[in-house]
Write a protein that holds these residues in place. Structure first.
Motif, mmCIF file in Angstrom:
data_model
loop_
_atom_site.group_PDB
_atom_site.id
_atom_site.type_symbol
_atom_site.label_atom_id
_atom_site.label_comp_id
_atom_site.label_asym_id
_atom_site.label_seq_id
_atom_site.Cartn_x
_atom_site.Cartn_y
_atom_site.Cartn_z
ATOM 1 N N LYS A 265 2.115 4.951 0.661
ATOM 2 C CA LYS A 265 1.863 5.905 1.725
ATOM 3 C C LYS A 265 1.091 7.075 1.126
ATOM 4 O O LYS A 265 1.464 7.607 0.090
ATOM 5 C CB LYS A 265 3.171 6.373 2.340
ATOM 6 N N ILE A 266 0.050 7.431 1.783
ATOM 7 C CA ILE A 266 -0.801 8.510 1.294
ATOM 8 C C ILE A 266 -0.574 9.739 2.172
ATOM 9 O O ILE A 266 -0.671 9.657 3.395
ATOM 10 C CB ILE A 266 -2.288 8.097 1.326
ATOM 11 N N ASP A 267 -0.259 10.845 1.531
ATOM 12 C CA ASP A 267 -0.064 12.095 2.251
ATOM 13 C C ASP A 267 -1.436 12.719 2.437
ATOM 14 O O ASP A 267 -1.922 13.454 1.572
ATOM 15 C CB ASP A 267 0.869 13.011 1.464
ATOM 16 N N THR A 268 -2.078 12.413 3.554
ATOM 17 C CA THR A 268 -3.431 12.867 3.805
ATOM 18 C C THR A 268 -3.438 13.883 4.932
ATOM 19 O O THR A 268 -2.830 13.671 5.974
ATOM 20 C CB THR A 268 -4.331 11.677 4.205
ATOM 21 N N LYS A 269 -4.121 14.938 4.716
ATOM 22 C CA LYS A 269 -4.308 15.938 5.749
ATOM 23 C C LYS A 269 -5.451 15.471 6.642
ATOM 24 O O LYS A 269 -6.389 14.829 6.194
ATOM 25 C CB LYS A 269 -4.673 17.284 5.128
ATOM 26 N N VAL A 270 -5.360 15.795 7.921
ATOM 27 C CA VAL A 270 -6.368 15.371 8.882
ATOM 28 C C VAL A 270 -6.984 16.604 9.519
ATOM 29 O O VAL A 270 -6.285 17.544 9.888
ATOM 30 C CB VAL A 270 -5.745 14.474 9.980
ATOM 31 N N LYS B 122 0.843 -1.186 0.000
ATOM 32 C CA LYS B 122 0.000 0.000 0.000
ATOM 33 C C LYS B 122 0.878 1.236 0.000
ATOM 34 O O LYS B 122 1.768 1.380 0.837
ATOM 35 C CB LYS B 122 -0.920 0.001 1.215
#
Length: 158
Positions: free
Chosen positions: A118-123, A116
């Motif tokens: 790595k997803i750079d996701t803002k939270v 998978k």
């Protein structure tokens, strides 16, 4: 490799346990001389259980006796990879003289299982509201900064 090789006398529940421990989706069934007899997958076991086969019985009647295998003399990694893809299988035994299993090629072994990314996701933490139930604490601090023990609410959420 010794964890991948099993006897046809092995019980179904033991084979399930071995599959779990190896992380592979297939085991190689061999005789006492380590000659290839066939393969058994987690799907073979699942289908046997659905047919009301007892998990305390041996795998002798449920493993695939006609399985795909490679001869050590005439294969390479590219052809093995192509075979894994075209036959939609997870593991191929490699045999030498007298069909003795000397190795295996698997999706897991070749690191072909898609990792998978790595997803750079803002939270965003939703911590709004008037804080009326926590008054008088919220008169001084916003709810996310109220301490619970040694950490603030926001630290616990994160």
């Amino acid at each position: 490799m010794k964890n991948i090789l099993i006897s046809e006398k092995m019980l179904i529940h033991s084979a399930m346990d071995r599959l779990q421990k190896t992380g592979e989706q297939c085991l190689i069934v061999v005789d006492k001389n380590k000659a290839l007899l066939g393969t058994i997958t987690d799907g073979d076991i699942r289908r046997a259980i659905l047919r009301k086969k007892k998990i305390g019985s041996s795998i002798k009647k449920i493993y695939k006796k006609k399985c795909v295998f490679l001869n050590k003399k005439n294969y390479n990694e590219n052809s093995a990879l192509e075979l894994l893809k075209t036959k939609d299988i997870h593991l191929i035994p490699v045999v030498g003289k007298n069909r003795k299993v000397i190795d295996y090629i698997s999706i897991q072994k070749l690191n072909l299982i898609s990792k998978k990314p790595k997803i750079d996701t803002k939270v965003i933490v939703m911590a709004g509201g008037a804080g009326t139930r926590l008054k008088p604490l919220t008169n001084v601090l916003p709810k996310p900064l109220i301490p619970i023990g040694d950490k603030t609410v926001i630290e616990r959420i994160i």
